[in-house]
Design a protein around this motif. Structure first.
Motif, PDB file in Angstrom:
ATOM      1  N   PHE A  98       5.804  41.328 -11.053  1.00  0.00           N
ATOM      2  CA  PHE A  98       5.204  42.579 -11.512  1.00  0.00           C
ATOM      3  C   PHE A  98       5.054  43.568 -10.363  1.00  0.00           C
ATOM      4  CE2 PHE A  98       1.194  44.986 -11.746  1.00  0.00           C
ATOM      5  CZ  PHE A  98       1.502  45.844 -12.805  1.00  0.00           C
ATOM      6  N   LEU A  99       4.535  43.081  -9.228  1.00  0.00           N
ATOM      7  CA  LEU A  99       4.342  43.974  -8.086  1.00  0.00           C
ATOM      8  C   LEU A  99       5.679  44.440  -7.514  1.00  0.00           C
ATOM      9  CD1 LEU A  99       1.364  42.205  -6.269  1.00  0.00           C
ATOM     10  CD2 LEU A  99       1.303  44.297  -7.632  1.00  0.00           C
ATOM     11  N   TYR A 100       6.696  43.589  -7.574  1.00  0.00           N
ATOM     12  CA  TYR A 100       8.047  43.990  -7.146  1.00  0.00           C
ATOM     13  C   TYR A 100       8.519  45.192  -7.958  1.00  0.00           C
ATOM     14  CZ  TYR A 100      13.184  43.749  -7.115  1.00  0.00           C
ATOM     15  OH  TYR A 100      14.526  44.056  -7.057  1.00  0.00           O
ATOM     16  N   LYS A 101       8.367  45.121  -9.272  1.00  0.00           N
ATOM     17  CA  LYS A 101       8.779  46.235 -10.134  1.00  0.00           C
ATOM     18  C   LYS A 101       7.927  47.475  -9.862  1.00  0.00           C
ATOM     19  CE  LYS A 101      10.354  43.222 -13.913  1.00  0.00           C
ATOM     20  NZ  LYS A 101      10.114  42.813 -15.331  1.00  0.00           N
ATOM     21  N   LEU A 102       6.621  47.256  -9.645  1.00  0.00           N
ATOM     22  CA  LEU A 102       5.730  48.386  -9.361  1.00  0.00           C
ATOM     23  C   LEU A 102       6.114  49.052  -8.045  1.00  0.00           C
ATOM     24  CD1 LEU A 102       3.179  50.004 -10.105  1.00  0.00           C
ATOM     25  CD2 LEU A 102       1.840  48.300  -8.840  1.00  0.00           C
ATOM     26  N   GLY A 103       6.426  48.249  -7.025  1.00  0.00           N
ATOM     27  CA  GLY A 103       6.815  48.811  -5.734  1.00  0.00           C
ATOM     28  C   GLY A 103       8.086  49.625  -5.828  1.00  0.00           C
ATOM     29  N   ARG A 104       9.087  49.109  -6.563  1.00  0.00           N
ATOM     30  CA  ARG A 104      10.335  49.859  -6.732  1.00  0.00           C
ATOM     31  C   ARG A 104      10.091  51.158  -7.498  1.00  0.00           C
ATOM     32  NH1 ARG A 104      15.835  46.557  -7.288  1.00  0.00           N
ATOM     33  NH2 ARG A 104      16.444  48.749  -7.210  1.00  0.00           N
ATOM     34  N   LEU A 105       9.255  51.079  -8.541  1.00  0.00           N
ATOM     35  CA  LEU A 105       8.961  52.280  -9.326  1.00  0.00           C
ATOM     36  C   LEU A 105       8.259  53.329  -8.470  1.00  0.00           C
ATOM     37  CD1 LEU A 105       8.863  53.733 -12.077  1.00  0.00           C
ATOM     38  CD2 LEU A 105       6.663  52.590 -12.479  1.00  0.00           C
ATOM     39  N   ALA A 106       7.271  52.897  -7.689  1.00  0.00           N
ATOM     40  CA  ALA A 106       6.555  53.839  -6.835  1.00  0.00           C
ATOM     41  C   ALA A 106       7.481  54.453  -5.793  1.00  0.00           C
ATOM     42  CB  ALA A 106       5.384  53.137  -6.146  1.00  0.00           C
ATOM     43  N   PHE A 107       8.385  53.662  -5.244  1.00  0.00           N
ATOM     44  CA  PHE A 107       9.340  54.178  -4.262  1.00  0.00           C
ATOM     45  C   PHE A 107      10.282  55.189  -4.921  1.00  0.00           C
ATOM     46  CE2 PHE A 107      13.177  54.226  -1.769  1.00  0.00           C
ATOM     47  CZ  PHE A 107      12.740  54.106  -0.453  1.00  0.00           C
ATOM     48  N   ARG A 108      10.772  54.855  -6.112  1.00  0.00           N
ATOM     49  CA  ARG A 108      11.746  55.712  -6.794  1.00  0.00           C
ATOM     50  C   ARG A 108      11.084  57.009  -7.271  1.00  0.00           C
ATOM     51  NH1 ARG A 108      13.558  51.944  -9.523  1.00  0.00           N
ATOM     52  NH2 ARG A 108      12.411  52.225 -11.469  1.00  0.00           N
ATOM     53  N   ARG A 109       9.848  56.926  -7.754  1.00  0.00           N
ATOM     54  CA  ARG A 109       9.119  58.099  -8.260  1.00  0.00           C
ATOM     55  C   ARG A 109       8.046  58.508  -7.249  1.00  0.00           C
ATOM     56  NH1 ARG A 109      12.949  58.176 -11.161  1.00  0.00           N
ATOM     57  NH2 ARG A 109      13.009  57.670 -13.393  1.00  0.00           N
ATOM     58  N   ARG A 110       8.447  58.532  -5.992  1.00  0.00           N
ATOM     59  CA  ARG A 110       7.485  58.704  -4.913  1.00  0.00           C
ATOM     60  C   ARG A 110       6.736  60.029  -4.973  1.00  0.00           C
ATOM     61  NH1 ARG A 110      12.507  57.585  -3.069  1.00  0.00           N
ATOM     62  NH2 ARG A 110      13.812  59.213  -2.182  1.00  0.00           N
ATOM     63  N   ARG A 111       7.414  61.097  -5.315  1.00  0.00           N
ATOM     64  CA  ARG A 111       6.734  62.394  -5.350  1.00  0.00           C
ATOM     65  C   ARG A 111       5.705  62.446  -6.479  1.00  0.00           C
ATOM     66  NH1 ARG A 111      11.788  63.291  -3.475  1.00  0.00           N
ATOM     67  NH2 ARG A 111      11.973  64.567  -1.580  1.00  0.00           N
ATOM     68  N   GLU A 142      14.923  50.974  -1.402  1.00  0.00           N
ATOM     69  CA  GLU A 142      14.150  50.733  -2.624  1.00  0.00           C
ATOM     70  C   GLU A 142      13.917  49.247  -2.840  1.00  0.00           C
ATOM     71  OE1 GLU A 142      14.637  51.319  -7.433  1.00  0.00           O
ATOM     72  OE2 GLU A 142      15.449  52.885  -6.106  1.00  0.00           O
ATOM     73  N   GLU A 143      14.948  48.454  -2.587  1.00  0.00           N
ATOM     74  CA  GLU A 143      14.814  47.002  -2.736  1.00  0.00           C
ATOM     75  C   GLU A 143      13.813  46.459  -1.716  1.00  0.00           C
ATOM     76  OE1 GLU A 143      15.514  43.088  -4.097  1.00  0.00           O
ATOM     77  OE2 GLU A 143      15.893  45.054  -4.975  1.00  0.00           O
ATOM     78  N   ALA A 144      13.857  46.988  -0.491  1.00  0.00           N
ATOM     79  CA  ALA A 144      12.915  46.538   0.548  1.00  0.00           C
ATOM     80  C   ALA A 144      11.479  46.872   0.154  1.00  0.00           C
ATOM     81  CB  ALA A 144      13.267  47.189   1.882  1.00  0.00           C
ATOM     82  N   ALA A 145      11.270  48.054  -0.415  1.00  0.00           N
ATOM     83  CA  ALA A 145       9.926  48.432  -0.854  1.00  0.00           C
ATOM     84  C   ALA A 145       9.446  47.514  -1.967  1.00  0.00           C
ATOM     85  CB  ALA A 145       9.910  49.884  -1.317  1.00  0.00           C
ATOM     86  N   GLY A 146      10.345  47.205  -2.918  1.00  0.00           N
ATOM     87  CA  GLY A 146       9.973  46.316  -4.006  1.00  0.00           C
ATOM     88  C   GLY A 146       9.593  44.940  -3.498  1.00  0.00           C
ATOM     89  N   ARG A 147      10.392  44.391  -2.587  1.00  0.00           N
ATOM     90  CA  ARG A 147      10.102  43.057  -2.057  1.00  0.00           C
ATOM     91  C   ARG A 147       8.845  43.069  -1.191  1.00  0.00           C
ATOM     92  NH1 ARG A 147      14.844  38.879  -1.442  1.00  0.00           N
ATOM     93  NH2 ARG A 147      16.278  39.609  -3.064  1.00  0.00           N
ATOM     94  N   ALA A 148       8.625  44.135  -0.448  1.00  0.00           N
ATOM     95  CA  ALA A 148       7.422  44.224   0.383  1.00  0.00           C
ATOM     96  C   ALA A 148       6.166  44.210  -0.479  1.00  0.00           C
ATOM     97  CB  ALA A 148       7.469  45.485   1.239  1.00  0.00           C
ATOM     98  N   VAL A 149       6.172  44.988  -1.556  1.00  0.00           N
ATOM     99  CA  VAL A 149       5.012  45.021  -2.447  1.00  0.00           C
ATOM    100  C   VAL A 149       4.896  43.712  -3.228  1.00  0.00           C
ATOM    101  CG1 VAL A 149       3.924  46.229  -4.377  1.00  0.00           C
ATOM    102  CG2 VAL A 149       5.093  47.529  -2.604  1.00  0.00           C
ATOM    103  N   GLY A 150       6.043  43.123  -3.606  1.00  0.00           N
ATOM    104  CA  GLY A 150       6.012  41.878  -4.360  1.00  0.00           C
ATOM    105  C   GLY A 150       5.480  40.708  -3.561  1.00  0.00           C
ATOM    106  N   THR A 151       5.699  40.694  -2.261  1.00  0.00           N
ATOM    107  CA  THR A 151       5.248  39.575  -1.421  1.00  0.00           C
ATOM    108  C   THR A 151       3.961  39.938  -0.667  1.00  0.00           C
ATOM    109  OG1 THR A 151       6.805  40.378   0.264  1.00  0.00           O
ATOM    110  CG2 THR A 151       7.533  38.572  -1.150  1.00  0.00           C
TER     111      THR A 151
END
Length: 758
Positions: free
Chosen positions: A4-17, A265-274
């Motif tokens: 869940f956090l992985y998906k949230l991190g990617r979403l936040a990175f992609r929709r950063r503004r 984006e993948e790095a942000a997702g994995r960082a938030v997921g872990t």
């Protein structure tokens, strides 16, 4: 949770503004609400269920005109050497000075020379004038304080020694430059850690934004929820600490993922997921510790705990949403210019050169693995030795006798002690509720007789009745100082006679006053310590079992925390009670340790200690479940996390150490105690005891009974299930390389021989 956090991190990175704008909007809304909110209520320092509080309630009901909460001041006069204060000229000077104190906020000024006032010392050299005010101490205006200072100058001009004490002189204590000093050190540490001004500024900015939202919400809701201005004190300290820590850990993991070849984006997702999973659970342990302050049953502490817990929740939300969005906004600037020039296409250092030379963390972990028993013995014995003074710790509340010797309050305190005896600075107020008595006056006289005959009482004033004639107050002076253990025994001796008085007369006798309040407050703290510690450590133990899926690792974490807190309290006792190295940090007066210090340190340090435990050990477990041997997993954990954990600890030590420069002894004590506790916990417990114990336990460290493994939900903090899912998706698409999220070559899969309970 990791998925869940992985998906949230990617979403936040992609929709950063959009994410950044949402947080800015929340900040504007919170600040607007705070600026338009009603003034927060005054502090309500109630002690429910205590005798002192019962007496205050009776006074408020039966003496409505007395204004028990009104401020007071005592101006103390001493005649020139060889003269009497009652001499004609000196008496005229005192009366002239006292006359200047009336009017304005003053409700009454007592004439020290009035018959039977008892305001002139037996040797005739010292006198004092008591002033009562219509408002509480926090509402005394600067004009009133200036009037007090002006009157004192008048007396000094007449040749007298004049000093003033009392809560009417209270001003907000000088907190030093703790926050400024801490933020400055944090900036330096972050620059050294990241090697980039942009990367260093990111944790600071996001942490300050979360803190501003939290404090503004507390202010906005102050009038509605009864949150005073003091409520935000703990929230500020904790919110800044965890805000920087959480952003630091996620940003560091993001950079590590980039180094492994992930796309941003993948790095942000994995960082938030872990790392984000560790942040969530670390935040939960802090929330438990702060919300657990409700166990103490002091409304002010309960509100402070819940307000700080709310600020921590905001810090967690900022870390898992705003931080990845900010990482997307800064782009390649997350690394310094030197790295970007060396790798212009990616802006990321080469993975082969980044870890080519073992760092200090790896070298230290290797040393501990070679000599675990020696490291463990030295660390435990060292902390145990520092903890020895705890056995003689005396608890109490600070009074004017703990003020710096140069202040007028301290000088007035000493003059009263010399002229009238040490107990004069902490008189006891006894309330006799005679509604149940057939003869209230006789009951009050009986109470006065019993009090006067109590061991340790040197003076007792006659009873004063209210207008209804059913309640009386008496003032008694003990032989000992307000913070002395002898005075505490006197309070208990008087209270022990209450049952006999009730049986004989039907009247109820209650002891209150500042000294009795301090006794009751200390008792509440003592009674609440074990339940609070049991609640906090017990719930956190369960939470850590979920995180690490182990019984021994959470047990080791809890025992290590207790050892660091005991050592820190031992250091506080050695400095502030025994006087060791007191001059070095500017302690001018030793005395008892503040009553709430043990619980306060447990609440604050437990949360931060569990932060370091979770962030350090989750990387070890992550390496272990991915196939590394126990010893190698310890080294991997230190390689990836030790530097960041140490940076976070240095920042916190700097923040707390900044308060040691405060002039108030209580602030100095808190700053010293918290700084030393973080030093012991982060650098000795987490960096020495933790790897030593894990090295000795080996695979057993990760043991969990089968029935408990089936009972506990698998929250996947280390992200193993997330890694498997990403590998499966990549294999299904026939893709390869870091661009799509697959692990680079050389990362082993989970060991086939690993027990099913891991």
């Amino acid at each position: 949770m990791a998925t869940f956090l992985y998906k949230l991190g990617r979403l936040a990175f992609r929709r950063r503004r959009i994410v950044a704008l949402v947080w800015v909007a929340l900040l504007v809304a919170a600040v607007t609400g705070a600026s338009t909110a009603s003034n927060p209520p005054d502090d309500d320092f109630a002690l429910p269920g205590t005798e002192a509080q019962q007496a205050f309630d009776v006074l408020e009901e039966r003496f409505p005109d007395a204004n028990a909460e009104g401020a007071s001041a005592r101006m103390v006069f001493r005649a020139p050497s060889g003269e009497k204060i009652t001499a004609t000229d000196n008496r005229a000077a005192v009366e002239k000075t006292v006359g200047e104190l009336s009017g304005g906020q003053a409700a009454g000024v007592a004439n020290p020379f009035a018959p039977k006032s008892g305001a002139v010392s037996k040797d005739g050299t010292t006198a004092y004038a008591a002033v009562t005010y219509k408002v509480s101490a926090d509402k005394i205006t600067d004009a009133t304080r200036e009037k007090i200072d002006s009157a004192a100058r008048t007396g000094r001009a007449e040749g007298l020694t004049v000093e003033t004490g009392g809560d009417a002189l209270f001003v907000e204590p000088d907190m030093g430059n703790g926050e400024i000093f801490g933020i400055a050190v944090a900036a330096v540490v972050l620059i050294l850690t990241f090697g980039s001004l942009i990367a260093a500024g990111l944790p600071l900015i996001t942490a300050l934004m979360g803190l501003m939202i939290g404090i503004s919400c507390i202010t906005a809701l102050g009038a509605t929820l009864g949150l005073s201005a003091t409520t935000s004190t703990l929230a500020t300290m904790i919110g800044l600490a965890v805000g920087i820590d959480y952003a630091l850990f996620i940003a560091s993991r993001y950079r590590a993922e980039l180094t492994e070849g992930r796309e941003r984006e993948e790095a942000a997702g994995r960082a938030v997921g872990t790392a984000g999973s560790a942040v969530v659970f670390a935040g939960l342990t802090v929330v438990i510790a702060l919300a657990g302050l409700a166990v103490v049953n002091i409304p002010l502490l309960t509100k402070m705990g819940f307000a700080a817990a709310g600020t921590v929740v905001i810090a967690v939300l900022v870390a898992i949403t705003l931080v990845p969005a900010a990482l997307g906004i800064v782009g390649k600037r997350i690394y310094g210019r030197k790295v970007r020039k060396a790798n212009p296409e990616t802006g990321v250092p080469d993975a082969r050169t980044a870890g080519a030379r073992p760092g200090a963390g790896e070298r230290w972990a290797g040393f501990v693995l070679r000599r675990p028993l020696m490291v463990l013995a030295v660390a435990v014995l060292g902390l145990g030795a520092v903890a020895v003074p705890v056995a003689s710790m005396e608890l109490g509340l600070p009074d004017e006798g703990n003020q710096p010797t140069k202040t007028t309050q301290r000088k007035a305190y000493d003059m009263l002690s010399e002229g009238f005896g040490p107990g004069f600075n902490g008189p006891l107020m006894v309330v006799v509720d005679a509604r149940g008595s057939d003869d209230p006056k006789a009951a009050a006289k009986d109470a006065a007789r019993r009090i006067a005959k109590t061991d340790g009482i040197v003076a007792a004033a006659p009873p004063v009745f209210n207008k209804g004639g059913d309640t009386a107050t008496l003032t008694a002076v003990a032989e000992y100082g307000p913070s002395s253990s002898g005075t505490e025994q006197v309070v208990r001796s008087i209270r022990d006679q209450a049952d006999a008085l009730r049986t004989a007369t039907g009247a109820t006798m209650l002891v209150t006053g500042a000294t009795a309040v301090a006794v009751d407050f200390s008792q509440i703290m003592n009674d609440a310590l074990v339940p609070y510690l049991s609640l906090v450590v017990g719930l956190a133990f369960v939470l850590l079992m979920l995180v690490f899926r182990s019984v021994l690792v959470p047990l080791k974490a809890a025992l290590g925390f207790l050892l660091s807190v005991l050592a820190a309290l031992g250091a506080v006792v050695a400095v502030f009670q025994w006087g060791w190295l007191a001059e070095l940090i500017g302690v001018q007066q030793t005395g008892p340790i503040m009553s709430m210090m043990p619980i306060f340190m447990i609440g604050v340090i437990f949360g931060l200690a569990m932060d370091y435990e979770v962030f350090l050990v989750t990387r070890m477990r992550e390496a272990y479940v991915q196939g590394e041997a126990p010893g190698k997993a310890i080294v991997s954990g230190f390689k990836l996390s030790a530097r960041v954990v140490m940076a976070a600890a240095v920042i916190m030590i700097s923040v707390f150490a900044g308060f040691i420069g405060a002039s108030e002894a209580i602030i100095k004590m808190m700053g010293f105690g918290l700084a030393v506790a973080i030093l012991f916990d982060a650098f000795i417990v987490r960096m020495a005891i933790v790897p030593a114990v894990l090295a000795l336990l080996g695979d057993k460290a990760w043991w969990l009974p089968g029935w408990l493994d089936r009972l506990l939900p698998n929250v996947d903090v280390e992200g193993e299930r997330l890694r498997r899912r990403l590998e499966t998706e990549n294999d299904g698409r026939g893709s390869s390389g870091g661009a799509t999220g697959q692990d680079p070559p050389g990362i082993p899969h989970q060991r086939d021989h690993e027990p099913s309970n891991v």
